[in-house]
Scaffold this motif. Sequence first.
Motif, PDB file in Angstrom:
ATOM      1  N   ALA A 160      21.947 -22.705 -18.354  1.00 49.56           N
ATOM      2  CA  ALA A 160      22.570 -21.542 -17.590  1.00 49.56           C
ATOM      3  C   ALA A 160      24.352 -21.278 -17.765  1.00 49.56           C
ATOM      4  CB  ALA A 160      21.956 -22.010 -16.139  1.00 49.56           C
ATOM      5  N   VAL A 161      24.558 -20.135 -17.594  1.00 51.10           N
ATOM      6  CA  VAL A 161      25.692 -20.085 -17.581  1.00 51.10           C
ATOM      7  C   VAL A 161      25.968 -19.116 -16.007  1.00 51.10           C
ATOM      8  CG1 VAL A 161      27.746 -18.509 -18.400  1.00 51.10           C
ATOM      9  CG2 VAL A 161      25.758 -19.659 -19.976  1.00 51.10           C
ATOM     10  N   ILE A 162      27.129 -19.748 -15.557  1.00 53.13           N
ATOM     11  CA  ILE A 162      27.574 -19.067 -14.079  1.00 53.13           C
ATOM     12  C   ILE A 162      28.775 -18.056 -14.313  1.00 53.13           C
ATOM     13  CG2 ILE A 162      28.684 -19.646 -12.033  1.00 53.13           C
ATOM     14  CD1 ILE A 162      27.224 -22.433 -11.944  1.00 53.13           C
ATOM     15  N   LEU A 163      28.483 -16.646 -14.086  1.00 53.22           N
ATOM     16  CA  LEU A 163      29.418 -15.772 -14.422  1.00 53.22           C
ATOM     17  C   LEU A 163      29.889 -15.099 -12.943  1.00 53.22           C
ATOM     18  CD1 LEU A 163      30.909 -13.639 -16.245  1.00 53.22           C
ATOM     19  CD2 LEU A 163      28.623 -12.335 -16.233  1.00 53.22           C
ATOM     20  N   LEU A 164      31.006 -15.538 -12.695  1.00 56.78           N
ATOM     21  CA  LEU A 164      31.573 -14.804 -11.459  1.00 56.78           C
ATOM     22  C   LEU A 164      32.098 -13.296 -11.937  1.00 56.78           C
ATOM     23  CD1 LEU A 164      32.900 -15.060  -8.539  1.00 56.78           C
ATOM     24  CD2 LEU A 164      35.118 -15.743  -9.789  1.00 56.78           C
ATOM     25  N   ASN A 165      31.219 -12.360 -11.078  1.00 59.36           N
ATOM     26  CA  ASN A 165      31.894 -11.016 -11.110  1.00 59.36           C
ATOM     27  C   ASN A 165      32.688 -10.662 -10.136  1.00 59.36           C
ATOM     28  OD1 ASN A 165      31.915  -8.425 -12.439  1.00 59.36           O
ATOM     29  ND2 ASN A 165      29.974  -7.909 -11.069  1.00 59.36           N
ATOM     30  N   LYS A 166      33.242  -9.414 -10.150  1.00 62.25           N
ATOM     31  CA  LYS A 166      34.151  -8.800  -8.980  1.00 62.25           C
ATOM     32  C   LYS A 166      35.452  -9.720  -8.584  1.00 62.25           C
ATOM     33  CE  LYS A 166      30.013  -6.734  -6.648  1.00 62.25           C
ATOM     34  NZ  LYS A 166      29.441  -6.339  -5.624  1.00 62.25           N
ATOM     35  N   THR A 167      35.978  -9.963  -9.826  1.00 59.11           N
ATOM     36  CA  THR A 167      37.301 -11.049  -9.592  1.00 59.11           C
ATOM     37  C   THR A 167      38.428 -10.159  -8.960  1.00 59.11           C
ATOM     38  OG1 THR A 167      37.703 -10.467 -11.869  1.00 59.11           O
ATOM     39  CG2 THR A 167      36.839 -12.486 -11.631  1.00 59.11           C
ATOM     40  N   ASP A 168      38.133  -8.918  -9.001  1.00 56.15           N
ATOM     41  CA  ASP A 168      39.033  -7.950  -8.273  1.00 56.15           C
ATOM     42  C   ASP A 168      39.023  -8.284  -6.829  1.00 56.15           C
ATOM     43  OD1 ASP A 168      36.592  -6.689  -9.284  1.00 56.15           O
ATOM     44  OD2 ASP A 168      37.287  -5.163  -7.804  1.00 56.15           O
ATOM     45  N   LEU A 169      37.925  -8.891  -6.283  1.00 56.22           N
ATOM     46  CA  LEU A 169      37.796  -9.081  -4.935  1.00 56.22           C
ATOM     47  C   LEU A 169      38.244 -10.538  -4.428  1.00 56.22           C
ATOM     48  CD1 LEU A 169      34.428  -7.481  -4.322  1.00 56.22           C
ATOM     49  CD2 LEU A 169      36.459  -6.307  -3.981  1.00 56.22           C
ATOM     50  N   ILE A 170      38.851 -11.069  -5.105  1.00 57.31           N
ATOM     51  CA  ILE A 170      39.422 -12.341  -4.952  1.00 57.31           C
ATOM     52  C   ILE A 170      40.908 -12.065  -4.359  1.00 57.31           C
ATOM     53  CG2 ILE A 170      40.548 -14.521  -5.901  1.00 57.31           C
ATOM     54  CD1 ILE A 170      38.361 -14.572  -8.162  1.00 57.31           C
ATOM     55  N   THR A 171      40.981 -12.866  -3.129  1.00 61.20           N
ATOM     56  CA  THR A 171      42.119 -12.699  -2.162  1.00 61.20           C
ATOM     57  C   THR A 171      42.619 -14.023  -1.949  1.00 61.20           C
ATOM     58  OG1 THR A 171      41.056 -12.769  -0.194  1.00 61.20           O
ATOM     59  CG2 THR A 171      41.216 -10.715  -1.305  1.00 61.20           C
ATOM     60  N   ASP A 172      44.176 -14.241  -1.497  1.00 58.11           N
ATOM     61  CA  ASP A 172      44.408 -15.334  -0.900  1.00 58.11           C
ATOM     62  C   ASP A 172      43.610 -16.189  -0.002  1.00 58.11           C
ATOM     63  OD1 ASP A 172      46.844 -15.025  -2.515  1.00 58.11           O
ATOM     64  OD2 ASP A 172      47.908 -13.925  -1.061  1.00 58.11           O
ATOM     65  N   GLN A 173      42.707 -15.338   0.689  1.00 58.41           N
ATOM     66  CA  GLN A 173      42.136 -15.835   1.703  1.00 58.41           C
ATOM     67  C   GLN A 173      40.805 -16.698   1.058  1.00 58.41           C
ATOM     68  OE1 GLN A 173      43.308 -12.799   2.057  1.00 58.41           O
ATOM     69  NE2 GLN A 173      44.752 -13.750   3.542  1.00 58.41           N
ATOM     70  N   ASN A 174      40.221 -16.218   0.125  1.00 56.71           N
ATOM     71  CA  ASN A 174      38.876 -16.819  -0.537  1.00 56.71           C
ATOM     72  C   ASN A 174      39.147 -17.515  -1.837  1.00 56.71           C
ATOM     73  OD1 ASN A 174      39.187 -14.668  -2.504  1.00 56.71           O
ATOM     74  ND2 ASN A 174      37.406 -13.440  -1.637  1.00 56.71           N
ATOM     75  N   ARG A 175      40.356 -17.343  -2.376  1.00 59.21           N
ATOM     76  CA  ARG A 175      40.761 -17.961  -3.764  1.00 59.21           C
ATOM     77  C   ARG A 175      40.268 -19.430  -3.820  1.00 59.21           C
ATOM     78  NH1 ARG A 175      43.639 -15.646  -7.622  1.00 59.21           N
ATOM     79  NH2 ARG A 175      44.614 -14.107  -5.928  1.00 59.21           N
ATOM     80  N   ALA A 176      41.031 -20.086  -3.014  1.00 55.78           N
ATOM     81  CA  ALA A 176      40.726 -21.762  -2.959  1.00 55.78           C
ATOM     82  C   ALA A 176      39.367 -21.984  -2.808  1.00 55.78           C
ATOM     83  CB  ALA A 176      41.273 -22.382  -1.639  1.00 55.78           C
ATOM     84  N   GLN A 177      38.565 -21.386  -2.004  1.00 57.41           N
ATOM     85  CA  GLN A 177      37.060 -21.784  -1.878  1.00 57.41           C
ATOM     86  C   GLN A 177      36.425 -21.506  -3.002  1.00 57.41           C
ATOM     87  OE1 GLN A 177      35.221 -19.343   1.307  1.00 57.41           O
ATOM     88  NE2 GLN A 177      33.227 -20.194   0.867  1.00 57.41           N
ATOM     89  N   ILE A 178      36.684 -20.315  -3.473  1.00 57.04           N
ATOM     90  CA  ILE A 178      35.906 -19.861  -4.961  1.00 57.04           C
ATOM     91  C   ILE A 178      36.178 -21.039  -6.025  1.00 57.04           C
ATOM     92  CG2 ILE A 178      35.686 -17.938  -6.843  1.00 57.04           C
ATOM     93  CD1 ILE A 178      35.962 -16.077  -4.420  1.00 57.04           C
TER      94      ILE A 178
END
Length: 351
Positions: free
Chosen positions: A158-176
């Motif tokens: 399995a490979v984990i692919l994070l899509n929609k990286t343009d939706l990463i913000t200062d609020q969710n970056r650390a969690q992701i």
Amino acid sequence: MAKRKLNKRQQWRIEKIQKERTERLNRKEKAVEAQAEAGELGPEQEGLVIAHYGQQLDIEALEGDDTGRVFRCFVRANIDNLVTGDRVVWRPGKSETGVIVARCERNNLLQRPDNFGALKPVAANIDHIILVIAPEPEPHNNLIDRYLVASESSDIPAVILLNKTDLITDQNRAQIDALLGRYEALGYQVERTSATACAGQPAPEVEALVRDQTSVFVGQSGVGKSSIIQTLLPDELLRVGAVSESTGKGVHTTTTAKLFHLPGGGDLIDSPGIREFGLWHMTPQEVEYGFREIRPLIGLCKFRNCRHMGDPGCALDAAAEAGTVSKERLQSFHRILQDMAEQQARGLRIT
């Protein structure tokens, strides 16, 4: 849960439908034999299942003068379930038709349980599963771990692919970052991309993932699986679903598993949207095996019948305290076992 009793009329109707289905299959089988005896079927050859439509399948010829052509075939009654990605032995008929006479041995098989707990095959002969997640809908350990347990139990990487990286913000970056970091520490390959930011062109990191591989994309609806596939196959008419603004959950858009040949090399199986991989058909021991950091701890608990749910002397709890098993993954493991236990007690499907 006790089974619902059927009245005589319902029983008669079920028996009638089953009889009619059997008779239809027998008629088809006799028609095939008649064509074979009359010399109307071509010689046996190898083919690839590229789409499944109930009793009929699209088979791509892999040898001879017909190599690359697609034939609409039906299956002899004595052959078990076929899925996209299967290699088969078939005989061509007239007018782009044919008959499948045997299934070749599989390297692997991806399955998921249906609404009634029976395992339903999804695709075969896969090189890796690409699990797509996104900042929206928000990714959760438990959902990701269910896919990974299914991957480990099927022995498909399995490979984990994070899509929609343009939706990463200062609020969710650390969690992701923390979420992905846990899986990278376990040895899972993690990639990041944004189908939207690529303006319809395939992202280099995605092209590298699928090149010369047979890939299947999975993940909850709304994470952008179809959008990624559309960048890889711009000439195919793939519908792209939107995320419901009211619920944040995606809308299923793919209805039939289909195999596509990629321009850059490799094959891609576009499977029906799966919101959650149910694991209620598994045993606790199989779930243990599906967590790769828990696997070496099997048998090390103080008591042989340890349930790993806070029992004294549990090796998993000790590993979590020592930091060799993350507390988030252990909580996810506990959640899966708890859900399975509740399902077995109720006799119902977990949702």
